[in-house]
Scaffold this active site. Structure first.
Site, PDB file in Angstrom:
ATOM      1  N   ALA A 107     -19.859 -74.398 -25.310  1.00 56.28           N
ATOM      2  CA  ALA A 107     -20.378 -73.321 -24.467  1.00 56.28           C
ATOM      3  C   ALA A 107     -19.648 -72.009 -24.769  1.00 56.28           C
ATOM      4  O   ALA A 107     -20.273 -70.951 -24.851  1.00 56.28           O
ATOM      5  CB  ALA A 107     -20.234 -73.681 -22.995  1.00 56.28           C
ATOM      6  N   PHE A 110     -21.034 -70.557 -27.862  1.00 55.16           N
ATOM      7  CA  PHE A 110     -22.373 -70.043 -27.560  1.00 55.16           C
ATOM      8  C   PHE A 110     -22.279 -68.634 -26.988  1.00 55.16           C
ATOM      9  O   PHE A 110     -22.938 -67.706 -27.463  1.00 55.16           O
ATOM     10  CB  PHE A 110     -23.076 -70.990 -26.577  1.00 55.16           C
ATOM     11  CG  PHE A 110     -24.370 -70.460 -26.013  1.00 55.16           C
ATOM     12  CD1 PHE A 110     -25.531 -70.474 -26.758  1.00 55.16           C
ATOM     13  CD2 PHE A 110     -24.418 -69.958 -24.715  1.00 55.16           C
ATOM     14  CE1 PHE A 110     -26.729 -69.997 -26.232  1.00 55.16           C
ATOM     15  CE2 PHE A 110     -25.605 -69.487 -24.186  1.00 55.16           C
ATOM     16  CZ  PHE A 110     -26.760 -69.500 -24.943  1.00 55.16           C
ATOM     17  N   TYR A 111     -21.433 -68.439 -25.976  1.00 58.16           N
ATOM     18  CA  TYR A 111     -21.301 -67.126 -25.350  1.00 58.16           C
ATOM     19  C   TYR A 111     -20.690 -66.111 -26.314  1.00 58.16           C
ATOM     20  O   TYR A 111     -21.112 -64.949 -26.338  1.00 58.16           O
ATOM     21  CB  TYR A 111     -20.462 -67.216 -24.071  1.00 58.16           C
ATOM     22  CG  TYR A 111     -21.156 -67.959 -22.963  1.00 58.16           C
ATOM     23  CD1 TYR A 111     -22.360 -67.502 -22.428  1.00 58.16           C
ATOM     24  CD2 TYR A 111     -20.635 -69.138 -22.444  1.00 58.16           C
ATOM     25  CE1 TYR A 111     -23.005 -68.187 -21.417  1.00 58.16           C
ATOM     26  CE2 TYR A 111     -21.278 -69.827 -21.421  1.00 58.16           C
ATOM     27  CZ  TYR A 111     -22.462 -69.348 -20.922  1.00 58.16           C
ATOM     28  OH  TYR A 111     -23.112 -70.026 -19.919  1.00 58.16           O
ATOM     29  N   GLU A 112     -19.754 -66.530 -27.120  1.00 58.44           N
ATOM     30  CA  GLU A 112     -19.126 -65.606 -28.067  1.00 58.44           C
ATOM     31  C   GLU A 112     -20.134 -65.071 -29.081  1.00 58.44           C
ATOM     32  O   GLU A 112     -20.015 -63.926 -29.537  1.00 58.44           O
ATOM     33  CB  GLU A 112     -17.948 -66.274 -28.776  1.00 58.44           C
ATOM     34  CG  GLU A 112     -16.749 -66.457 -27.870  1.00 58.44           C
ATOM     35  CD  GLU A 112     -15.588 -67.182 -28.526  1.00 58.44           C
ATOM     36  OE1 GLU A 112     -14.450 -66.886 -28.128  1.00 58.44           O
ATOM     37  OE2 GLU A 112     -15.819 -68.034 -29.417  1.00 58.44           O
ATOM     38  N   TYR A 114     -22.906 -64.004 -28.472  1.00 68.15           N
ATOM     39  CA  TYR A 114     -23.617 -62.902 -27.825  1.00 68.15           C
ATOM     40  C   TYR A 114     -22.687 -61.782 -27.393  1.00 68.15           C
ATOM     41  O   TYR A 114     -23.085 -60.937 -26.590  1.00 68.15           O
ATOM     42  CB  TYR A 114     -24.440 -63.445 -26.643  1.00 68.15           C
ATOM     43  CG  TYR A 114     -25.488 -64.401 -27.141  1.00 68.15           C
ATOM     44  CD1 TYR A 114     -26.694 -63.940 -27.659  1.00 68.15           C
ATOM     45  CD2 TYR A 114     -25.234 -65.764 -27.178  1.00 68.15           C
ATOM     46  CE1 TYR A 114     -27.628 -64.816 -28.177  1.00 68.15           C
ATOM     47  CE2 TYR A 114     -26.171 -66.647 -27.691  1.00 68.15           C
ATOM     48  CZ  TYR A 114     -27.353 -66.169 -28.186  1.00 68.15           C
ATOM     49  OH  TYR A 114     -28.286 -67.032 -28.704  1.00 68.15           O
TER      50      TYR A 114
END
Length: 143
Positions: A107, A110-112, A114
């Site tokens: 997760a 995933f955020y990194e 963006y």
């Protein structure tokens, strides 16, 4: 839980359903407002903000995709929608960014992808997306 939090005006939850079967939940996300201590702002951004009081932000409290639906792009769609809604809030109310607590390494990565950055290496699962970065990403996604 989402209904109770919404009725108490604590958070808002947005659900993605299948058009062919509206009762089928593909995923969801929840947003809430939060107050951030300057210590929870990445060092590179701290000088932009006053240190004497809490700073307004939005927290992505939850983002999930049904297990059977993972790998189909729904997570990206939901995150983009959460970012769009955060950008709309930023037009009406001053906020410094979007915060999220990643549940695991996957997760976090995933955020990194963006633009989210780790707040503090000691707390690698707490991430921050500055409002300027968010607005730039949202602008690019609509061009």
């Amino acid at each position: 839980m989402a209904r109770q939090a919404s009725s108490r005006n604590i958070s808002r939850t947005f659900v993605l359903t299948d058009e062919a079967a509206p009762e089928k939940i593909l995923g969801f996300f929840s947003l809430t407002s939060c107050e951030v201590n300057i210590a929870d702002v990445p060092l590179a951004y701290q000088k932009k903000y006053p240190p004497q009081h809490g700073l307004p932000a939005v927290r992505l409290a939850r983002l999930a995709v049904a297990q059977k639906e993972q790998g189909k792009g729904y997570g990206e769609y939901l995150l983009t929608e959460a970012m769009v809604r955060t950008a709309v809030v930023a037009e009406s109310v001053g906020i410094m960014g979007l915060y999220v607590d990643a549940k695991d390494e996957n997760a976090r990565r995933f955020y990194e992808r963006y633009g989210f950055v780790v707040i503090n290496p000691v707390k690698p699962m707490q991430l921050f997306l500055p409002i300027g970065t968010l607005q730039k990403l949202i602008g690019e996604s609509f061009e």
